[in-house]
Write a protein that holds these residues in place. Structure first.
Motif, PDB file in Angstrom:
ATOM      1  N   ARG A  29      31.754  24.332   1.946  1.00 39.58           N
ATOM      2  CA  ARG A  29      32.506  25.035   2.996  1.00 39.58           C
ATOM      3  C   ARG A  29      31.685  25.161   4.282  1.00 39.58           C
ATOM      4  NH1 ARG A  29      37.288  26.857   2.890  1.00 39.58           N
ATOM      5  NH2 ARG A  29      38.437  27.026   0.965  1.00 39.58           N
ATOM      6  N   ARG A  30      30.350  25.270   4.098  1.00 42.38           N
ATOM      7  CA  ARG A  30      29.498  25.457   5.262  1.00 42.38           C
ATOM      8  C   ARG A  30      29.523  24.209   6.154  1.00 42.38           C
ATOM      9  NH1 ARG A  30      23.786  27.159   3.416  1.00 42.38           N
ATOM     10  NH2 ARG A  30      25.012  28.392   1.976  1.00 42.38           N
ATOM     11  N   ASN A  31      29.740  23.068   5.525  1.00 40.86           N
ATOM     12  CA  ASN A  31      29.716  21.810   6.278  1.00 40.86           C
ATOM     13  C   ASN A  31      31.055  21.470   6.927  1.00 40.86           C
ATOM     14  OD1 ASN A  31      27.098  21.123   5.837  1.00 40.86           O
ATOM     15  ND2 ASN A  31      27.538  20.103   3.877  1.00 40.86           N
ATOM     16  N   GLU A  32      32.076  22.206   6.578  1.00 41.96           N
ATOM     17  CA  GLU A  32      33.417  21.793   7.006  1.00 41.96           C
ATOM     18  C   GLU A  32      33.612  21.694   8.524  1.00 41.96           C
ATOM     19  OE1 GLU A  32      36.094  22.823   3.109  1.00 41.96           O
ATOM     20  OE2 GLU A  32      36.510  23.890   4.979  1.00 41.96           O
ATOM     21  N   PRO A  33      33.170  22.659   9.322  1.00 40.57           N
ATOM     22  CA  PRO A  33      33.372  22.508  10.765  1.00 40.57           C
ATOM     23  C   PRO A  33      32.727  21.235  11.310  1.00 40.57           C
ATOM     24  CG  PRO A  33      32.683  24.741  10.237  1.00 40.57           C
ATOM     25  CD  PRO A  33      32.549  23.942   8.985  1.00 40.57           C
ATOM     26  N   ARG A  34      31.542  20.917  10.786  1.00 37.82           N
ATOM     27  CA  ARG A  34      30.851  19.718  11.261  1.00 37.82           C
ATOM     28  C   ARG A  34      31.633  18.470  10.838  1.00 37.82           C
ATOM     29  NH1 ARG A  34      27.156  16.310   9.008  1.00 37.82           N
ATOM     30  NH2 ARG A  34      27.206  17.511   7.095  1.00 37.82           N
ATOM     31  N   LEU A  35      32.109  18.462   9.600  1.00 39.22           N
ATOM     32  CA  LEU A  35      32.869  17.315   9.116  1.00 39.22           C
ATOM     33  C   LEU A  35      34.210  17.183   9.856  1.00 39.22           C
ATOM     34  CD1 LEU A  35      32.143  17.538   5.290  1.00 39.22           C
ATOM     35  CD2 LEU A  35      31.311  15.804   6.879  1.00 39.22           C
ATOM     36  N   ALA A  44      27.356  12.170   5.462  1.00 38.16           N
ATOM     37  CA  ALA A  44      28.584  12.526   6.177  1.00 38.16           C
ATOM     38  C   ALA A  44      29.609  11.393   6.106  1.00 38.16           C
ATOM     39  CB  ALA A  44      28.261  12.863   7.624  1.00 38.16           C
ATOM     40  N   ALA A  45      29.120  10.164   6.243  1.00 39.92           N
ATOM     41  CA  ALA A  45      30.027   9.018   6.229  1.00 39.92           C
ATOM     42  C   ALA A  45      30.792   8.938   4.914  1.00 39.92           C
ATOM     43  CB  ALA A  45      29.242   7.732   6.470  1.00 39.92           C
ATOM     44  N   GLU A  67      31.696  11.286   3.077  1.00 35.81           N
ATOM     45  CA  GLU A  67      32.723  12.322   2.991  1.00 35.81           C
ATOM     46  C   GLU A  67      33.860  12.086   3.982  1.00 35.81           C
ATOM     47  OE1 GLU A  67      30.374  15.823   3.492  1.00 35.81           O
ATOM     48  OE2 GLU A  67      29.893  15.945   1.369  1.00 35.81           O
ATOM     49  N   VAL A  68      33.533  11.506   5.126  1.00 35.96           N
ATOM     50  CA  VAL A  68      34.553  11.296   6.156  1.00 35.96           C
ATOM     51  C   VAL A  68      35.399  10.053   5.858  1.00 35.96           C
ATOM     52  CG1 VAL A  68      34.878  10.732   8.603  1.00 35.96           C
ATOM     53  CG2 VAL A  68      33.289  12.529   7.953  1.00 35.96           C
ATOM     54  N   ALA A  69      34.779   9.004   5.284  1.00 36.25           N
ATOM     55  CA  ALA A  69      35.483   7.726   5.105  1.00 36.25           C
ATOM     56  C   ALA A  69      36.799   7.860   4.319  1.00 36.25           C
ATOM     57  CB  ALA A  69      34.558   6.710   4.435  1.00 36.25           C
ATOM     58  N   PRO A  70      36.822   8.551   3.157  1.00 36.02           N
ATOM     59  CA  PRO A  70      38.101   8.649   2.448  1.00 36.02           C
ATOM     60  C   PRO A  70      39.157   9.424   3.226  1.00 36.02           C
ATOM     61  CG  PRO A  70      36.354   9.797   1.222  1.00 36.02           C
ATOM     62  CD  PRO A  70      35.712   9.168   2.403  1.00 36.02           C
ATOM     63  N   LEU A  71      38.723  10.403   3.995  1.00 36.26           N
ATOM     64  CA  LEU A  71      39.689  11.171   4.786  1.00 36.26           C
ATOM     65  C   LEU A  71      40.245  10.311   5.919  1.00 36.26           C
ATOM     66  CD1 LEU A  71      37.847  14.614   4.990  1.00 36.26           C
ATOM     67  CD2 LEU A  71      39.556  13.846   3.352  1.00 36.26           C
ATOM     68  N   LEU A  72      39.369   9.494   6.454  1.00 35.43           N
ATOM     69  CA  LEU A  72      39.790   8.588   7.525  1.00 35.43           C
ATOM     70  C   LEU A  72      40.813   7.584   6.994  1.00 35.43           C
ATOM     71  CD1 LEU A  72      39.098   8.186  10.467  1.00 35.43           C
ATOM     72  CD2 LEU A  72      37.295   6.614   9.789  1.00 35.43           C
TER      73      LEU A  72
END
Lengths: 182, 319
Positions: B4-10, B38-39, B41-46
């Motif tokens: 949860r702490r990383n969510e704003p950054r992600l 980070a990549a 975690e972001v790639a599947p959302l992208l």
């Protein structure tokens, strides 16, 4: 933005070519937004029509000092959606939509989804999101608004829109790919 | 796992990647430039976001679209009449009705439209000319009528380039882009199975004239204008071949010949494509008798897409 300004100013002075150009510029986006929120082709067409007729009525009161034109127009559309959902008690999952299959332009294979996603499936999945998440996904991905425009349209801060977008996409991934939790 | 702490950054990283994607940037490069972890975690959302965007890219029904603009123009006319009369005095209802009738008749700003007919790219009134054409096209449902309108528009774009050259005015990028876009539309329309041979022949004639104009312009144009002109000529040549095939197909379709003989198109191509010009245009194409989609380059102005082809309540209301 400059193009919007020229067209809006033209339309306000009664130049119908400007009005037609504004409509050409925004009709498809309003229609897509309405379709993703209402889940019915007929309702989306009605809403797009109502939005443009209201736009014509309200254009004289539009001020450039306020929100951008796109945000202002989608605020009208958003209010229309809220009214329509309330008035007609539309339930997306009960209104069949034409099975439109659009090839997805996925450039990365890490998504785990098939190559295409049925619009009906997506709209059903969106129905499981919160209202604000649905709004953000529709405004960002159907209407193509920027974060700033979506923030103006919904009266929220830009940070809220970014966070909601992130949560909504995460939730959609959970719904569409249930076996892969994040 | 996303903490949860990383969510704003992600959330910011995801938005940044979406922005880059819309700008046409290479996504792999975008992801590679992200900090490690980070990549992933972001790639599947992208990927999900990309699919959502693609799935929502549906096209509205042309009927509903045309109905809306007709109503909006009518509403605008009424609103303008009301705004102009309100502050001065109350008009007799009969006068208001007469004014509205005139307004409805001139729903396309007749004066400005007439004045814009001879406008060329770069002129102040040119925008009105092209919008008027598009409106005319958008309210036409019949495919043959649309083909004829597209033919007239392609001919107009061609003559505009010729007139600009004749008047020694700069041939703008917009003029060439519009010519290419209109040629593409015309070639796609010529594949309609119900187009008559005569109409298809007129389409071929437009392409011929277009190539002659482009070659003439190209001969006198500076080197920096050559790539755009060459590209336009290529589009015209490919479209021309497609139109030739459409002529042959429509001739045989009309004559009800089950196995039509090989025929040539009696049109010569530009010098850039001499080999193709001399090659016979046959009917031994895949799926002869079926409408063939010409392999023309994608329309750079209006690429189109999958659509919900269904007249809805909005169209019915306007009718």
């Amino acid at each position: 933005m400059d193009r919007d300004r020229a067209l809006v100013d033209g339309a306000r002075t009664g130049d119908q070519a400007s009005l037609v150009a504004l409509y050409e510029r925004y009709y498809d986006r309003v229609y897509r937004y309405a379709l993703s929120r209402l889940g019915s082709v007929a309702d989306a067409e009605d809403l797009a029509q109502d939005t443009f007729l209201k736009m014509v009525d309200k254009l004289p009161s539009f001020r450039w000092k306020g929100p951008p034109f796109a945000a202002w127009l989608f605020r009208i559309a958003h209010n229309g959606v809220v009214d329509m959902l309330r008035r007609r008690a539309v339930r997306r999952t009960q209104v069949p939509i034409d099975a439109v299959q659009v090839a997805a332009a996925v450039t990365d294979d890490t998504g785990g989804l098939d190559d295409s996603l049925l619009l009906q499936d997506l709209i059903n999945a969106m129905g499981k999101l919160t209202h604000i998440q649905q709004e953000v996904i529709s405004l960002r991905f159907s209407a193509g608004l920027s974060v700033s425009e979506a923030a103006h349209a919904l009266g929220k801060a830009e940070g809220t829109i970014r966070a909601t977008q992130f949560q909504a996409i995460k939730a959609l991934r959970r719904i569409l790919i249930p076996n892969e939790g994040i | 796992m996303i903490g949860r702490r990383n969510e704003p950054r992600l959330a910011d990283l995801l938005e940044d990647a979406l922005k880059r994607q819309r700008a046409g940037c290479d996504l792999r490069a975008t992801l590679e430039n992200m900090e490690s972890g980070a990549a992933a975690e972001v790639a599947p959302l992208l990927a999900i976001a990309t699919q959502v965007r693609a799935s929502l890219a549906v096209q509205p029904s042309p009927d509903a679209k045309a109905a809306t603009i007709r109503l909006a123009l009518d509403r605008e006319c009424r609103a303008m009449a009301s705004r102009q009369t309100r502050p001065v005095f109350r008009l007799h209802p009969a006068l208001v009705a007469a004014g509205l009738a005139v307004c409805a008749l001139g729903a396309t700003s007749a004066g400005a439209v007439l004045a814009s007919e001879g406008a060329l790219p770069g002129d102040a009134l040119y925008f009105i000319k092209t919008v008027t054409e598009e409106v005319r096209l958008s309210v036409s449902k019949d495919r043959v009528v649309r083909l004829e309108l597209n033919r007239q528009m392609a001919a107009a774009r061609t003559e505009e380039v010729a007139l600009l050259a004749a008047g020694q005015r700069p041939i703008t990028e917009e003029a060439i882009e519009r010519l290419v876009a209109q040629t593409t539309k015309l070639a796609l329309g010529a594949a309609a199975p119900d187009a008559t041979p005569t109409l298809n022949e007129q389409v071929v004639a437009v392409m011929q004239r277009q190539q002659a104009v482009l070659q003439e312009v190209s001969a006198a144009a500076p080197p920096n204008a050559q790539p755009a002109l060459r590209a336009a000529l290529e589009v015209s040549q490919v479209s021309h071949q497609a139109a030739c095939r459409a002529v042959e197909r429509s001739r045989h379709h009309g004559a009800q010949i089950p196995n039509p003989p090989t025929a040539t198109c009696d049109v010569t191509l530009g010098s850039h494509d001499a080999e193709d010009a001399t090659a016979p245009v046959t009917n031994s194409l895949p799926g002869a008798g079926q409408p063939e989609r010409p392999q023309v380059p994608a329309n750079p102005i209006n690429p189109g897409g999958a659509g919900v082809e269904k007249g809805g309540r909005a169209a019915a209301k306007a009718r």
